[in-house]
Design a protein around this motif. Structure first.
Motif, PDB file in Angstrom:
ATOM      1  N   THR A 125      23.844  28.871  12.334  1.00  0.00           N
ATOM      2  CA  THR A 125      24.180  27.477  12.619  1.00  0.00           C
ATOM      3  C   THR A 125      23.268  26.609  11.754  1.00  0.00           C
ATOM      4  OG1 THR A 125      22.573  27.092  14.408  1.00  0.00           O
ATOM      5  CG2 THR A 125      24.692  28.078  15.040  1.00  0.00           C
ATOM      6  N   ALA A 140      34.589  22.862  21.939  1.00  0.00           N
ATOM      7  CA  ALA A 140      33.371  22.081  22.180  1.00  0.00           C
ATOM      8  C   ALA A 140      32.150  22.793  21.622  1.00  0.00           C
ATOM      9  CB  ALA A 140      33.209  21.817  23.674  1.00  0.00           C
ATOM     10  N   ARG A 143      32.190  22.677  17.792  1.00  0.00           N
ATOM     11  CA  ARG A 143      31.853  21.343  17.305  1.00  0.00           C
ATOM     12  C   ARG A 143      30.353  21.076  17.446  1.00  0.00           C
ATOM     13  NH1 ARG A 143      35.314  17.248  16.154  1.00  0.00           N
ATOM     14  NH2 ARG A 143      34.444  15.154  16.061  1.00  0.00           N
ATOM     15  N   GLN A 144      29.787  21.415  18.616  1.00  0.00           N
ATOM     16  CA  GLN A 144      28.370  21.141  18.858  1.00  0.00           C
ATOM     17  C   GLN A 144      27.464  21.998  17.983  1.00  0.00           C
ATOM     18  OE1 GLN A 144      27.085  22.086  22.821  1.00  0.00           O
ATOM     19  NE2 GLN A 144      24.991  21.428  22.463  1.00  0.00           N
ATOM     20  N   LYS A 145      27.771  23.285  17.866  1.00  0.00           N
ATOM     21  CA  LYS A 145      26.839  24.203  17.212  1.00  0.00           C
ATOM     22  C   LYS A 145      27.020  24.278  15.694  1.00  0.00           C
ATOM     23  CE  LYS A 145      26.193  27.098  21.300  1.00  0.00           C
ATOM     24  NZ  LYS A 145      26.274  28.475  21.848  1.00  0.00           N
ATOM     25  N   MET A 147      29.250  21.952  13.727  1.00  0.00           N
ATOM     26  CA  MET A 147      29.768  20.784  13.028  1.00  0.00           C
ATOM     27  C   MET A 147      28.984  19.504  13.264  1.00  0.00           C
ATOM     28  SD  MET A 147      33.761  21.664  13.944  1.00  0.00           S
ATOM     29  CE  MET A 147      34.502  20.381  12.941  1.00  0.00           C
ATOM     30  N   SER A 148      27.976  19.544  14.122  1.00  0.00           N
ATOM     31  CA  SER A 148      27.297  18.306  14.502  1.00  0.00           C
ATOM     32  C   SER A 148      26.286  17.827  13.463  1.00  0.00           C
ATOM     33  CB  SER A 148      26.595  18.483  15.849  1.00  0.00           C
ATOM     34  OG  SER A 148      25.631  19.526  15.780  1.00  0.00           O
ATOM     35  N   ALA A 149      25.790  18.716  12.617  1.00  0.00           N
ATOM     36  CA  ALA A 149      24.723  18.332  11.688  1.00  0.00           C
ATOM     37  C   ALA A 149      25.235  17.603  10.457  1.00  0.00           C
ATOM     38  CB  ALA A 149      23.941  19.579  11.252  1.00  0.00           C
ATOM     39  N   ASP A 151      29.069  15.936   8.549  1.00  0.00           N
ATOM     40  CA  ASP A 151      30.509  15.683   8.590  1.00  0.00           C
ATOM     41  C   ASP A 151      31.103  16.094   7.253  1.00  0.00           C
ATOM     42  OD1 ASP A 151      33.040  14.868   9.234  1.00  0.00           O
ATOM     43  OD2 ASP A 151      32.661  12.743   8.830  1.00  0.00           O
ATOM     44  N   TYR A 155      33.356  24.219   6.820  1.00  0.00           N
ATOM     45  CA  TYR A 155      32.098  24.802   7.296  1.00  0.00           C
ATOM     46  C   TYR A 155      32.205  26.315   7.120  1.00  0.00           C
ATOM     47  CZ  TYR A 155      31.580  20.258   9.562  1.00  0.00           C
ATOM     48  OH  TYR A 155      31.493  18.896   9.803  1.00  0.00           O
ATOM     49  N   HIS A 169      40.211  19.823  14.540  1.00  0.00           N
ATOM     50  CA  HIS A 169      39.892  18.406  14.342  1.00  0.00           C
ATOM     51  C   HIS A 169      39.942  18.017  12.864  1.00  0.00           C
ATOM     52  CE1 HIS A 169      38.803  18.391  18.535  1.00  0.00           C
ATOM     53  NE2 HIS A 169      37.806  19.239  18.329  1.00  0.00           N
ATOM     54  N   LYS A 171      39.272  19.841  10.359  1.00  0.00           N
ATOM     55  CA  LYS A 171      38.264  20.568   9.593  1.00  0.00           C
ATOM     56  C   LYS A 171      38.640  22.048   9.511  1.00  0.00           C
ATOM     57  CE  LYS A 171      35.713  16.782   9.745  1.00  0.00           C
ATOM     58  NZ  LYS A 171      35.465  15.927   8.551  1.00  0.00           N
TER      59      LYS A 171
END
Length: 240
Positions: A125, A140, A143-145, A147-149, A151, A155, A169, A171
């Motif tokens: 991650t 969820a 996205r959190q682990k 994709m959050s760092a 945009d 990935y 979403h 991506k």
């Protein structure tokens, strides 16, 4: 532009050579390496030599960190830590200090912009070399682990040894699988290709055969300290 992402070689130089040959046959423009280069394979030095000869972008994985400083409690099962450190010590014995320093100094993520398409790549991650995000994680968690760092449009990660491509979403999430130690039951090396051309984005998972029985013999010939366990993984394409 066609970019190959390879990860989790784990000292399996035979599988790595097969993958590199495959990338040449597919006219790949660039190769990015997402970590776990040497540890747990019979040919750590040769694997590292092949990777460095690419003069490509390389980032660190958890197994590279283990080579540098050992396996710590809480990072693996308690009943596995002793043997994993024996394997780590064997790997270190095959490398020189300059090579260990190379692993220590590797960055932990990379970012590319290809014809306006942004790509973020990391080993496990963006914030951890060790965290596991499985293929069936819910949206969820993904996205959190993952994709959050940042945009970005695509990935790419390794670590879990189980390749997949997922759309979420707007991506694209790609896992490369493993070059040297596939865990999905298919006894073929795995890597990913991301192709960008005039705004179009294509992704694929490539599976490449390698001489598994030769690798198993190599474990025995170099007297790898956990050769029987590694032979079972290589022969079955999964952790037994």
């Amino acid at each position: 532009m066609k970019i190959a992402f390879i990860s989790d070689i784990h000292g399996n130089a035979s599988a790595l050579a097969a993958v590199l040959h495959d990338t040449r046959s597919k006219s790949v423009d660039q190769i990015c390496v997402l970590g776990d280069l040497c540890y747990r394979g019979p040919a750590p030095k040769r694997s590292l030599h092949l990777i460095r000869a690419l003069q490509s972008r390389v980032i660190k994985g958890n197994a590279d960190e283990w080579v540098v400083r050992g396996v710590r409690r809480g990072e693996v099962r308690e009943d596995a830590i002793e043997m994993m450190n024996v394997e780590r010590d064997w790997t270190v014995s095959q490398l020189d200090q300059e090579e260990i320093d190379y692993l220590h100094n590797l960055p932990t993520e990379l970012h590319l912009n290809v014809e306006g398409v942004s790509i973020s790549a990391f080993h496990a991650t963006p914030g951890s070399l060790f965290e596991t995000v499985p293929p069936d994680a819910d949206d969820a968690a993904m996205r959190q682990k993952l994709m959050s760092a940042a945009d970005t449009d695509v990935y790419v990660y390794g670590h879990i040894h189980k390749p997949f491509v997922r759309y979420m979403h707007g991506k694209i999430i790609v896992n490369t699988g493993s070059v040297g130690l596939p865990f999905d039951g298919m006894t073929k090396a795995s890597y990913a290709i991301v192709q960008v051309e005039q705004g179009r984005v294509g992704t694929s998972i490539e599976r490449v055969p390698f001489a598994a029985e030769d690798v198993i013999r190599e474990y025995e010939e170099v007297r790898y300290p956990n050769a029987q366990t590694m032979a079972r993984i290589i022969r079955n394409g999964r952790v037994m």
